[in-house]
Design a protein around this motif. Sequence first.
Motif, mmCIF file in Angstrom:
data_model
loop_
_atom_site.group_PDB
_atom_site.id
_atom_site.type_symbol
_atom_site.label_atom_id
_atom_site.label_comp_id
_atom_site.label_asym_id
_atom_site.label_seq_id
_atom_site.Cartn_x
_atom_site.Cartn_y
_atom_site.Cartn_z
ATOM 1 N N ASN A 124 44.029 41.078 96.988
ATOM 2 C CA ASN A 124 43.220 42.302 96.996
ATOM 3 C C ASN A 124 44.053 43.550 96.724
ATOM 4 N N ARG B 238 43.333 46.320 93.741
ATOM 5 C CA ARG B 238 43.260 47.767 93.980
ATOM 6 C C ARG B 238 44.228 48.527 93.084
ATOM 7 N N PRO C 59 46.766 52.958 93.588
ATOM 8 C CA PRO C 59 45.546 52.637 94.324
ATOM 9 C C PRO C 59 44.912 53.895 94.903
#
Length: 449
Positions: free
Chosen positions: A60, A64, A90
Amino acid sequence: MAHPSDTRYLVAPGGTLRGRLRVPGDKSISHRSIMLAAIAEGETRISGFLEGADALATLNAFRRMGVRIEGPDGGEVRVQGVGMRGLQSPDGPLDMGNSGTSMRLLSGLLAGQAFPVTLVGDGSLSKRPMRRVTEPLAQMGARIGTTEGGTAPLDLAPVARLTGLDYTMPVASAQVKSSLLLAGLYAEGETCVTEPAPTRDHTERMLTAFGYSVRRHAAKVCLTGGGRLTGCRLTIPADISSAAFFLVGASIAPGSDLILEGVGINPTRVGVINILRAMGGDIELMDRRTAGGEPVADIRVRHAPLRGIRIPVDQVPLAIDELPVLFIAAACAEGETVLTGAEELRVKESDRIQVMADGLAKLGVCAEPLPDGMRIFGGALGSTGDADTIDAPSIDAHGDHRIAMSFAIAALRASGPVAIRDCANVETSFPGFVELAGSAGLSIQATRG
């Protein structure tokens, strides 16, 4: 009284482990597969990816940062690499959850990026030492802020350039080595890391699989920055750290005969096999082969009477994550087992020396914690008492997945039920543990609250 969000294991005594099973994919390799695939050029297809919370935190994080990732779906993942300089800033801090591997390795990989980023974690991870990586990274020119105690959150500021480093690690650590090598990809010149003892070499193997040149000279591993990685196909073997619970369980439970399929037997990870064999374990490696650049085998383990030993210091780095369940093997062995040279256990997800000693004491085992290890006198294992009620006495896993699973396995030789609390984090590294252990013959139930 259990906390409302607590997950407890209630395990009936006795049982036999039999049959064939496959434990989830290797967590260490799963982390690295996403990291390197993300900064490679082209597509990487990964099979056997561990769909646990720790590895998903890594996945994840790269989503991002603008990396297109499909999956995971049944362990299959497709990553569209963005190249060495293609990561994007991010929109906020990257949450590593409970994963020390994610935080330490990403601190190296992100140290040379052109954007600022903050790495955060849960309460447990936020207590773990990070100076072991931030200080040598600073010698390469990285700018990483920590708390006064040297812990997360880590605030990484962009720098003009990193410079290669020739670093000798004071303590053997694959995470430190990997963090520096990943930073070295972005550094000018050569980065070398010298190990005081061998540690897992998944990063070096995987860099080679992605076409990046890595050089090893005895205990020193080196690479030169400025190269490129090329997408590829990766098959992740079953995790020997997860298999370890069943290796010990089948060794201590009379009548057991179990085959674990497709387990990674990287020579830097086989300490659990070497130690169990030294204790008298009956372990056979079958159908040896290679998968994704890693050696793999089916492992057959049968019950055998174990004897206490002094665990060789050179095996400690090769079994650092498996030592908690090896303490269970020692508790079931005849005579005394002594471990030294494992001070690293004090700064894992919990103080694994003290927490294991406390739990063993609740089962009536004489376990003496040492500053860097443990002395265990084998004998009969007791019980935590009636495990049928929420208020039953229980062993506290302190949110540490390996502690929880180790004491679940101990029930195979306990005189009565074993209750364990604070087990929710098992899903971070071994999703489906309760179901898989139950299918092999362990009488285990998980309850919440």
